[in-house]
Design a protein around this motif. Structure first.
Motif, PDB file in Angstrom:
ATOM      1  N   ALA A  54       1.467  -1.355   0.264  1.00 43.88           N
ATOM      2  CA  ALA A  54      -0.350   0.273   0.188  1.00 43.88           C
ATOM      3  C   ALA A  54       1.130   1.597  -0.080  1.00 43.88           C
ATOM      4  O   ALA A  54       1.968   1.042   1.077  1.00 43.88           O
ATOM      5  CB  ALA A  54      -0.793   0.099   1.485  1.00 43.88           C
ATOM      6  N   ASP A  55       0.499   1.780  -1.195  1.00 42.90           N
ATOM      7  CA  ASP A  55       0.884   3.433  -1.200  1.00 42.90           C
ATOM      8  C   ASP A  55       0.429   4.717  -1.279  1.00 42.90           C
ATOM      9  O   ASP A  55       0.631   5.512  -1.846  1.00 42.90           O
ATOM     10  CB  ASP A  55       2.159   3.248  -2.029  1.00 42.90           C
ATOM     11  N   SER A  61      -6.192   5.402   4.076  1.00 42.80           N
ATOM     12  CA  SER A  61      -6.961   4.308   4.745  1.00 42.80           C
ATOM     13  C   SER A  61      -6.495   4.661   6.324  1.00 42.80           C
ATOM     14  O   SER A  61      -7.178   4.414   7.384  1.00 42.80           O
ATOM     15  CB  SER A  61      -7.501   4.008   4.535  1.00 42.80           C
ATOM     16  N   GLU A  62      -5.393   3.525   6.030  1.00 38.74           N
ATOM     17  CA  GLU A  62      -4.625   2.946   7.403  1.00 38.74           C
ATOM     18  C   GLU A  62      -3.709   3.828   8.308  1.00 38.74           C
ATOM     19  O   GLU A  62      -4.282   3.562  10.036  1.00 38.74           O
ATOM     20  CB  GLU A  62      -3.577   1.456   6.358  1.00 38.74           C
ATOM     21  N   TYR A  73       1.417   2.038  13.624  1.00 44.10           N
ATOM     22  CA  TYR A  73       0.421   1.995  12.238  1.00 44.10           C
ATOM     23  C   TYR A  73       0.080   1.338  12.274  1.00 44.10           C
ATOM     24  O   TYR A  73       0.609   0.466  13.470  1.00 44.10           O
ATOM     25  CB  TYR A  73       2.121   2.019  11.473  1.00 44.10           C
ATOM     26  N   THR A  74      -0.744   0.876  11.450  1.00 46.07           N
ATOM     27  CA  THR A  74      -2.159   0.212  11.922  1.00 46.07           C
ATOM     28  C   THR A  74      -2.054  -0.199  10.211  1.00 46.07           C
ATOM     29  O   THR A  74      -2.635   0.224   9.423  1.00 46.07           O
ATOM     30  CB  THR A  74      -3.496   0.431  12.196  1.00 46.07           C
ATOM     31  N   SER A 258     -15.181  -1.114   4.197  1.00 45.56           N
ATOM     32  CA  SER A 258     -16.138  -0.896   5.394  1.00 45.56           C
ATOM     33  C   SER A 258     -14.997  -0.712   6.723  1.00 45.56           C
ATOM     34  O   SER A 258     -16.007  -0.376   7.779  1.00 45.56           O
ATOM     35  CB  SER A 258     -16.934  -2.245   5.928  1.00 45.56           C
ATOM     36  N   LEU A 259     -13.715  -1.165   6.020  1.00 43.10           N
ATOM     37  CA  LEU A 259     -12.969  -0.604   7.645  1.00 43.10           C
ATOM     38  C   LEU A 259     -12.314   0.975   7.187  1.00 43.10           C
ATOM     39  O   LEU A 259     -12.550   1.838   8.842  1.00 43.10           O
ATOM     40  CB  LEU A 259     -11.444  -1.253   7.304  1.00 43.10           C
ATOM     41  N   ASP A 260     -12.196   1.466   6.180  1.00 44.78           N
ATOM     42  CA  ASP A 260     -12.290   2.820   5.777  1.00 44.78           C
ATOM     43  C   ASP A 260     -13.412   3.798   6.453  1.00 44.78           C
ATOM     44  O   ASP A 260     -12.879   4.547   7.120  1.00 44.78           O
ATOM     45  CB  ASP A 260     -11.881   3.221   4.241  1.00 44.78           C
ATOM     46  N   TRP A 261     -15.065   3.281   6.335  1.00 41.76           N
ATOM     47  CA  TRP A 261     -16.058   4.281   6.382  1.00 41.76           C
ATOM     48  C   TRP A 261     -16.225   4.190   8.384  1.00 41.76           C
ATOM     49  O   TRP A 261     -15.874   4.663   9.572  1.00 41.76           O
ATOM     50  CB  TRP A 261     -17.017   3.183   6.517  1.00 41.76           C
TER      51      TRP A 261
END
Length: 442
Positions: A54-55, A61-62, A73-74, A258-261
């Motif tokens: 991810a970049d 979002s993370e 970080y998560t 759904s994690l983002d929201w």
């Protein structure tokens, strides 16, 4: 708070593109009730980022999640806390650390030990409440740390299945003293960071922690967070690489969205107000009903009734509440477990309180809760789990070596583990929990 993943998916769906990429439903085939979801079900197309490299929008979002939980970080998981547990243990194996674990673990932990050929130093609870809960003292772990003389980590499950929490701050201090790492399976506690008393394991000093976003938050089933408190020892790239070892190469963007929201909800003052309100109402319920029921929880969003101590059978209460349209998380003869979240309403809690007040048990309580057996270890967990096996009636298994773990309701204290010898005490507990057969090494 921004929702880059959700925004990307909804914008893409609105463009009505001809989809010459996976998935094969192209946003239009599939079950009618899932049509709207199918429009958002994408793969790693241009602009969608890639979870384990991810970049872009996923990294953004993370980072939002990390800011909410106060972590270095998560990272996101689309394979539940199971993937997070596998990742944490792989990192510890790579560092050559001995794993010291409280015996009440999720089946995912045990399966990861099989996959990784990871030996475990077990610590049994000083006091137990059947196989589902127990209290663990830091000094019992310290004895092992003193004897080891090499790098180690402590692994805890908190909250446990009944909603009881460990003294994470004390364990964190112990780990700092011995240069150990503290890993916490906090699958049932993702909400703890947003209560007024700030009691999330990361806030209390844990080094690594997994949260299931679907158990107590609004994430879709199978979503989870892996939190890392400090990046001194493990970089995000190293942890992503460890996660990728076990994860699907096609993570669900519906789950990621759904994690983002979920981040947006957690950042809202309204969410925290609703969470605090539900916790307060549940505490009031406990106080009002304390003469009738013995409550076994310590985490505010679990409502756990010790049915045996309250003088009735837990399954009778479950059947009664189900007739009143309350569907519970878990019940056996000894305990009834109910889970709440910020989504529960004052009206639901008031109706439950009335139902509990009206309940008139007719069945006698179950007998005494089972004491935990301490079976002998004969061989490694991996050796036994991967050996040729046969299935026996549990009453005929005395003296045999367990091949497959028996845990009636994870997370719980395994009655007997792969590689341990089954004895009479193990058989009695298995039969007490309705386990009639067991897999043994041939």
């Amino acid at each position: 708070m921004t929702t880059p993943v959700y925004d990307f998916l909804t914008a893409y769906a609105a463009q009505d593109n001809t989809r010459l990429h996976m998935p094969g439903h192209k946003g239009r085939l599939g079950a009618p009730a899932l049509q709207e979801a199918a429009k958002l079900d994408l793969t790693e197309i241009t602009g969608a980022d890639s979870l384990f490299e991810a970049d872009g929008i996923l990294a953004e979002s993370e980072a939002n999640a990390a800011s909410l939980y106060g972590t270095a970080y998560t990272l996101y998981s689309c394979a539940g806390s199971t993937l997070c547990i596998q990742t944490m243990l792989l990192l510890m194996k790579q560092e050559g650390r001995t794993v010291i674990a409280a015996r009440n673990v999720h089946r995912a932990f045990l399966n990861a030990c099989v996959l990784l050929d990871l030996p475990v130093q077990w610590v049994y609870p000083q006091e137990s409440d059947g196989i589902l809960s127990g209290s663990y003292a830091p000094e019992d772990f310290e004895k092992i740390l003193q004897q080891l003389g090499r790098p180690a980590c402590i692994y805890l499950t908190s909250p446990d299945y009944l909603g009881r929490t460990a003294d994470i701050a004390a364990f964190a201090a112990l780990c700092q003293q011995y240069h150990a790492r503290l890993l916490v399976d906090n699958a049932h506690g993702a909400h703890l960071a947003f209560l007024p008393n700030r009691c999330h394991p990361i806030q209390l000093g844990a080094d690594y922690c997994c949260d299931s976003a679907h158990k107590m938050l609004s994430g879709l089933t199978g979503t989870a967070y892996l939190h890392v408190r400090s990046d001194i020892d493990a970089t995000p790239e190293r942890v992503r690489s460890a996660m990728a070892m076990f994860a699907s190469t096609s993570p669900s963007y519906l789950m990621l969205a759904s994690l983002d929201w979920c981040n947006r909800e957690l950042a809202s003052p309204l969410f925290r107000e609703r969470l605090a309100d539900v916790a307060e109402r549940l505490q009031q319920l406990r106080c009002i009903l304390s003469q009738k029921y013995v409550f076994a929880d310590s985490e505010p969003m679990h409502l756990t009734i010790d049915a045996a101590a309250s003088g009735f059978c837990g399954t009778e209460l479950e059947a009664y509440l189900q007739s009143r349209h309350f569907i519970l998380e878990y019940a056996d003869c000894y305990h009834v477990v109910m889970l709440f979240s910020a989504a529960n309403t004052p009206e639901e809690i008031a109706a439950l309180q009335q139902a509990l007040e009206d309940f008139a048990p007719s069945q006698p309580p179950a007998g005494q809760k089972f004491h935990l057996p301490h079976p002998e270890t004969v061989c490694g967990i991996r050796e036994a789990a991967l050996a040729p096996q046969e299935i026996l009636p549990v009453q005929h298994s005395a003296g045999r070596i367990c091949a497959a773990v028996k845990v009636p309701c994870p997370p719980a204290v395994p009655i007997v583990l792969s590689g341990e010898r089954i004895d009479r005490a193990c058989i009695d507990v298995c039969q007490g929990y309705g386990i009639s057969t067991i897999q043994v090494v041939q």
